[in-house]
Enzyme design. Structure first.
Site, PDB file in Angstrom:
ATOM      1  CG  HIS A  55       2.927  -2.700 -15.267  1.00 64.75           C
ATOM      2  ND1 HIS A  55       2.586  -3.836 -14.738  1.00 64.75           N
ATOM      3  CD2 HIS A  55       3.804  -3.054 -15.988  1.00 64.75           C
ATOM      4  CE1 HIS A  55       3.328  -4.948 -14.965  1.00 64.75           C
ATOM      5  NE2 HIS A  55       3.921  -4.339 -15.968  1.00 64.75           N
ATOM      6  N   GLY A  73       0.882  -1.170  -0.122  1.00 61.70           N
ATOM      7  CA  GLY A  73       0.130   0.017   0.227  1.00 61.70           C
ATOM      8  C   GLY A  73       0.845   1.258  -0.033  1.00 61.70           C
ATOM      9  CG  LEU A 112     -10.572  -5.405 -12.126  1.00 60.46           C
ATOM     10  CD1 LEU A 112     -10.571  -4.075 -12.133  1.00 60.46           C
ATOM     11  CD2 LEU A 112     -11.383  -5.886 -10.868  1.00 60.46           C
TER      12      LEU A 112
HETATM   13  C1  GAR Z   1       3.955  -1.467  -7.213  1.00 60.18           C
HETATM   14  O1  GAR Z   1       5.256  -1.390  -7.496  1.00 60.18           O
HETATM   15  C2  GAR Z   1       3.131  -1.365  -8.429  1.00 60.18           C
HETATM   16  O2  GAR Z   1       3.630  -0.963  -9.469  1.00 60.18           O
HETATM   17  C3  GAR Z   1       2.944  -3.156  -8.742  1.00 60.18           C
HETATM   18  O3  GAR Z   1       3.016  -3.577  -7.332  1.00 60.18           O
HETATM   19  C4  GAR Z   1       3.654  -2.609  -6.348  1.00 60.18           C
HETATM   20  C5  GAR Z   1       2.684  -2.236  -5.375  1.00 60.18           C
HETATM   21  O4  GAR Z   1       3.138  -1.832  -4.275  1.00 60.18           O
HETATM   22  N1  GAR Z   1       1.997  -3.503  -9.357  1.00 60.18           N
HETATM   23  C6  GAR Z   1       2.016  -4.412 -10.316  1.00 60.18           C
HETATM   24  O5  GAR Z   1       2.806  -5.049 -10.369  1.00 60.18           O
HETATM   25  C7  GAR Z   1       0.394  -4.559 -11.065  1.00 60.18           C
HETATM   26  N2  GAR Z   1       0.628  -5.317 -12.059  1.00 60.18           N
HETATM   27  P1  GAR Z   1       2.324  -1.022  -3.021  1.00 60.18           P
HETATM   28  O6  GAR Z   1       1.426  -2.065  -2.735  1.00 60.18           O
HETATM   29  O7  GAR Z   1       3.466  -0.833  -1.809  1.00 60.18           O
HETATM   30  O8  GAR Z   1       1.880  -0.036  -3.576  1.00 60.18           O
END
Ligand code: GAR
Length: 192
Positions: A114, A20, A98
């Site tokens: 991403h 998060g 989704l």
């Molecule tokens: C982030 O680096 C985001 O870009 C990635 O997950 C992480 C979440 O971090 N998202 C993906 O890989 C989506 N395909 P967070 O929960 O600390 O914000």
């Protein structure tokens, strides 16, 4: 995308699955006067998402949905989004896909962050793939969500140099730092 009228902020839901960091950062961003969005709801697919603790601390309404039956789950999510008058959705480390139907209902108003320079490295393990391919640059991208994984129109991107010392951990850290700047910038770009 509808323009911001007066001081009325656009009711937004953040979908998470993990730590998060982006959620926290978007909440901070939403509290600035010039910000177009307010964060009214956090949705997670798992009660293990640490971001939920933060949502609770800040008394942001949040709910966990078990995605075992995606049709029923999405119906229930849509009901909640309607009840909370949510007009905009930010996926922030949300690791479920989704359905086309769900995306259609929120056509053009779901965005995602991403950790790669899309269209390179859709899906998982983006940093590992970039390092293994000896790429000179990694990055992050904010894009609209369409029916294909990590394939919607790109709103903005940031390139990050990969050094010879980088590991997946160090690269993930560098990319996340840039994500925290990029996501708010993308939202400002959409609504201004
Ligand atoms: C982030 O680096 C985001 O870009 C990635 O997950 C992480 C979440 O971090 N998202 C993906 O890989 C989506 N395909 P967070 O929960 O600390 O914000």
């Amino acid at each position: 995308m509808e323009k911001l009228i007066g001081l009325k902020k656009i009711k937004t839901a953040i979908f998470i699955s993990g730590t998060g960091n982006n959620l926290k950062n978007l909440v901070k961003f939403s509290k600035k006067i010039e910000t177009p969005i307010s964060i009214n709801l956090v949705i997670s697919n798992t009660n293990k998402a640490k971001g939920l603790l933060f949502a609770n601390q800040l008394k942001i309404k949040n709910k966990v949905f078990n995605f075992q039956n995606i049709t029923i789950t999405e119906k229930n999510i849509l009901k909640l989004l309607k009840k909370e008058k949510i007009k905009f959705i930010c996926l922030a480390g949300f690791m479920k896909i989704l359905s086309k139907g769900f995306i259609k209902k929120f056509n053009g108003t779901i965005i995602n962050i991403h950790p790669s320079l899309l269209p390179k490295y859709k899906g998982l393990n983006t940093h590992l793939r970039a390092i293994e391919n000896k790429d000179k640059f990694a990055g992050c991208t904010v894009h609209y969500v369409n029916a294909k994984l990590d394939s919607g129109k790109i709103i903005t991107q940031k390139k990050i140099k990969i050094t010879s010392n980088d590991t997946t951990t160090s690269l993930a850290k560098k990319v996340l730092e840039e994500e925290l700047k990029l996501y708010p910038a993308a939202i400002m770009k959409i609504f201004n």
